[in-house]
Design an enzyme around this catalytic site. Structure first.
Site, short mmCIF file in Angstrom:
data_model
loop_
_atom_site.label_atom_id
_atom_site.label_comp_id
_atom_site.label_asym_id
_atom_site.label_seq_id
_atom_site.Cartn_x
_atom_site.Cartn_y
_atom_site.Cartn_z
N GLU A 1 0.83 -1.21 0.00
CA GLU A 1 0.00 0.00 0.00
C GLU A 1 0.86 1.25 0.00
OE1 GLU A 1 -3.38 -1.29 3.08
OE2 GLU A 1 -2.92 0.84 3.10
N CYS B 1 3.29 8.51 1.28
CA CYS B 1 3.71 7.58 2.33
C CYS B 1 3.95 6.23 1.67
CB CYS B 1 2.61 7.50 3.38
SG CYS B 1 2.92 6.24 4.64
N CYS C 1 5.59 -7.22 7.72
CA CYS C 1 6.49 -6.71 8.76
C CYS C 1 6.68 -7.80 9.80
CB CYS C 1 5.86 -5.47 9.40
SG CYS C 1 6.96 -4.63 10.58
N CYS D 1 4.19 -5.23 16.38
CA CYS D 1 3.54 -4.26 17.28
C CYS D 1 2.06 -4.64 17.46
CB CYS D 1 3.65 -2.84 16.73
SG CYS D 1 5.36 -2.29 16.61
N CYS E 1 -0.93 -2.83 15.46
CA CYS E 1 -0.71 -2.53 14.04
C CYS E 1 -1.26 -3.62 13.13
CB CYS E 1 0.79 -2.37 13.81
SG CYS E 1 1.24 -2.04 12.10
N GLY F 1 5.88 -2.08 7.02
CA GLY F 1 7.27 -2.51 7.12
C GLY F 1 8.10 -1.67 8.06
N GLU F 2 9.23 -2.24 8.45
CA GLU F 2 10.18 -1.51 9.28
C GLU F 2 11.37 -1.15 8.39
OE1 GLU F 2 10.69 -0.01 12.20
OE2 GLU F 2 12.70 0.31 11.44
N SER G 1 10.47 6.51 9.53
CA SER G 1 9.91 6.17 10.83
C SER G 1 10.38 4.78 11.25
CB SER G 1 8.38 6.21 10.74
OG SER G 1 7.79 5.83 11.95
N SER H 1 8.94 5.66 16.79
CA SER H 1 7.64 5.22 17.31
C SER H 1 7.79 4.87 18.77
CB SER H 1 7.15 4.01 16.51
OG SER H 1 6.97 4.38 15.17
N LEU H 2 7.32 5.77 19.61
CA LEU H 2 7.53 5.63 21.06
C LEU H 2 6.32 4.94 21.70
CD1 LEU H 2 9.44 6.39 23.38
CD2 LEU H 2 8.33 8.62 23.46
N HIS H 3 5.18 5.56 21.63
CA HIS H 3 3.88 4.99 22.03
C HIS H 3 3.69 4.68 23.50
CE1 HIS H 3 3.20 5.00 17.83
NE2 HIS H 3 3.81 3.89 17.55
N ASN I 1 -5.58 4.17 15.33
CA ASN I 1 -6.48 3.76 14.28
C ASN I 1 -6.99 2.38 14.66
OD1 ASN I 1 -7.39 4.73 11.76
ND2 ASN I 1 -5.25 5.15 11.20
N CYS J 1 -3.65 2.05 8.58
CA CYS J 1 -2.55 1.64 7.71
C CYS J 1 -2.58 0.13 7.54
CB CYS J 1 -1.22 2.00 8.36
SG CYS J 1 -1.29 3.44 9.42
N1 SAH Z 1 7.88 0.33 11.25
C1 SAH Z 1 7.96 1.75 11.30
C2 SAH Z 1 7.15 2.47 10.25
C3 SAH Z 1 5.77 1.97 9.91
S1 SAH Z 1 4.42 2.33 10.93
C4 SAH Z 1 7.63 2.24 12.68
O1 SAH Z 1 7.31 1.44 13.54
O2 SAH Z 1 7.76 3.43 12.94
C5 SAH Z 1 4.19 4.07 10.95
C6 SAH Z 1 3.62 4.58 12.27
O3 SAH Z 1 2.25 4.19 12.44
C7 SAH Z 1 4.36 4.04 13.46
O4 SAH Z 1 4.52 5.05 14.42
C8 SAH Z 1 3.40 2.97 13.97
O5 SAH Z 1 3.66 2.64 15.29
C9 SAH Z 1 2.07 3.64 13.73
N2 SAH Z 1 0.91 2.76 13.73
C10 SAH Z 1 0.80 1.49 13.31
N3 SAH Z 1 -0.43 1.01 13.47
C11 SAH Z 1 -1.15 2.02 14.01
C12 SAH Z 1 -2.50 2.15 14.42
N4 SAH Z 1 -3.36 1.14 14.31
N5 SAH Z 1 -2.88 3.34 14.92
C13 SAH Z 1 -2.00 4.37 15.03
N6 SAH Z 1 -0.73 4.31 14.66
C14 SAH Z 1 -0.30 3.14 14.17
#
Ligand code: SAH
Length: 350
Positions: free
Chosen positions: A95, A108, A115, A119, A122, A162-163, A194, A217-219, A297, A340
Site C-alpha cells: 500500500e 507515504c 512486517c 507491534c 498494528c 514494514g520496518e 519512521s 515510534s515511542l507509544h 487507528n 494503515c
Molecule cells: N515500522 C515503522 C514504520 C511503519 S508504521 C515504525 O514502527 O515506525 C508508521 C507509524 O504508524 C508508526 O509510528 C506505527 O507505530 C504507527 N501505527 C501502526 N499502526 C497504528 C494504528 N493502528 N494506529 C495508530 N498508529 C499506528
C-alpha cells in the site's frame, strides 16, 4: 543457469556509469539512461530514443525495469487523500498513500511487504513479513503516484507497511536515488523515516550524514508499558533507544520526531503525559524534539480504541505546559479503509 537480470532502476548513477562503461559505451550514456529511468520514468527500454540500438538490445537482455501494477485506488471525498494498492513483480501486495497538504503533496510508502516487528496495535504485523522491498520498488511508489495524479510530489515519508531499518541497505539506496540531483531531486529535508527503534541501525543512519528526519515510534512513556505494545522493546531498552535519538541529532542537526499513538485507557492518562514529559527531559538533555500524537487507528483484530477528544486535548496541554513541542496528527482519509495496512489486508486475507 540463467543469470538474474539487473534491477537497473536500483542502480546509482555511479554504478550505472560503471556498468555502461563496462559494456564499451561512453560515459555520457549512463546519464542519459538515468534520466530516462528517473525523470521520464519509462516503462520500456525502447522508449529510450536517444540511445544506440545495440545498447538498447543489451539493456533489454541484461536488465529489468521493475513495474508496479495498480490493483486498486481509493480516493477520499473529504480531503483528497488517495490510497493505492500495488502488486509487485512477484505477486506481493503493498500500500502507498498520497496526502495533500497546504505545503505540498506527500507520499507515504511501504518499505517491506509485511512486517516482522509484531507491534500489538498494528494491522501490518498481522500477516508477518514476506520480504523487504528493493530500492526501485520503493521509488516506483513515488513515481507511479506522481504520474497517476500528474502532480508534483514534494515530501516522502517512509511510514507505510514494514520496518525501514529492517531493510537497511535498500532503504539507504532508495534515499540516495530519490534525492539525487539527476533524478526527482526531492530535498532530504522533506524525507522522513519512521522506525520502531532498531538501535544499531539508528546509529548507522545517523552516520550516513543525510539531512532526513527520523521519527521514532515511542507509544509509551516507559520501558514496561512499551514492552507490552512492542516486542522490539525486549531487544532494546528505552534508555538505549533515546540515546540513539540523541546521537541522531548530534550527527545530523535534525530534530527527532516522536510518534505517540494514544490508546484509550492504556497510555492516555494525565500520569502518562507527565511520565512522557519526564522521559523526554531526562533522556534528551536539551536535544530538540517534536511529539506527534496519533489517536490510534482501530484495527478490528486488535481491540484498542481512541480516547475521547477531551482526553486527547488534555494530554496535549499537559505536554505543552512542560515545554514540549506537540501536535495532534490530523486524520486524513478517514472514509477510505481506516488504518494503515488495512486495504492490503482486505485483499490478501480473503
Ligand atoms: N515500522 C515503522 C514504520 C511503519 S508504521 C515504525 O514502527 O515506525 C508508521 C507509524 O504508524 C508508526 O509510528 C506505527 O507505530 C504507527 N501505527 C501502526 N499502526 C497504528 C494504528 N493502528 N494506529 C495508530 N498508529 C499506528
Amino acid at each position: 543457469m540463467e543469470q538474474e537480470k539487473r534491477d537497473i532502476r536500483s542502480l546509482t548513477l555511479e554504478e550505472l556509469t560503471e556498468y555502461v562503461v563496462g559494456l564499451g559505451e561512453q560515459k555520457f550514456r549512463a546519464k542519459q539512461i538515468y534520466q530516462w529511468l528517473h525523470l521520464k520514468q519509462v516503462t520500456d527500454f525502447d522508449r529510450m530514443t536517444n540511445l544506440p540500438k545495440s545498447l538498447l538490445r543489451t539493456l533489454s537482455e541484461e536488465c529489468v525495469l521493475v513495474e508496479l501494477k495498480k490493483e486498486a485506488m481509493q480516493a477520499s471525498k473529504q480531503d483528497g487523500t488517495r490510497k493505492y494498492l500495488f502488486i509487485l513483480p512477484d505477486g506481493n501486495r503493498i500500500e502507498s498513500v498520497l496526502m495533500r497538504y497546504k505545503h505540498g503533496n506527500s507520499v507515504c510508502i511501504s518499505s517491506q511487504a509485511g512486517c516482522r516487528m509484531g507491534c500489538r496495535f498494528c494491522a501490518s504485523a498481522l500477516g508477518g513479513l514476506a520480504r523487504g522491498l528493493t530500492a526501485s520498488e520503493m521509488l516506483e511508489q513515488v513515481y507511479r503516484i506522481g504520474r497517476d495524479t500528474g502532480e508534483r510530489i514534494s515530501n516522502v515519508v517512509v511510514m507505510g507497511t514494514g520496518e525501514p531499518l529492517d531493510n537497511y541497505e535498500n532503504l539507504v539506496r532508495f534515499i540516495r536515488l530519490l534525492t539525487d540531483e539527476n533524478g526527482l531531486h526531492i530535498s532530504q529535508r522533506n524525507v522522513t523515516v519512521s522506525t520502531c527503534g532498531l538501535v544499531p541501525e539508528m546509529y548507522r543512519l545517523a552516520d550516513e550524514a543525510f539531512s532526513i528526519t527520523l521519527a521514532l515510534s515511542l507509544h509509551a512513556p516507559d520501558q514496561e508499558k512499551r514492552r507490552q505494545l512492542m516486542p522490539v522493546a525486549e531487544r532494546y531498552a528505552l534508555s538505549d533507544v533515546m540515546m540513539a535519538c540523541r546521537y541522531y541529532f548530534e550527527q545530523t542537526g535534525r530534530r527527532v520526531t516522536f510518534e505517540y499513538s494514544l490508546m484509550k485507557g492504556f497510555n492516555d492518562a494525565p500520569k502518562d503525559a507527565k511520565a512522557l514529559s519526564a522521559l523526554l527531559k531526562r533522556e534528551l538533555r536539551g536535544v530538540p524534539c517534536h511529539v506527534n500524537l496519533i489517536p490510534v487507528n482501530p484495527v478490528r483484530e486488535r481491540g484498542y480504541t481512541q480516547p475521547d477528544a477531551a482526553d486527547i486535548a488534555a494530554f496535549k496541554n499537559k505536554l505543552e505546559k512542560n515545554g514540549i513541542n506537540v501536535t495532534i496528527r490530523r486524520e486524513m482519509g478517514r472514509d477510505i479503509d481506516g488504518a494503515c495496512g488495512q486495504l492490503r489486508r482486505r485483499y490478501t486475507e480473503q
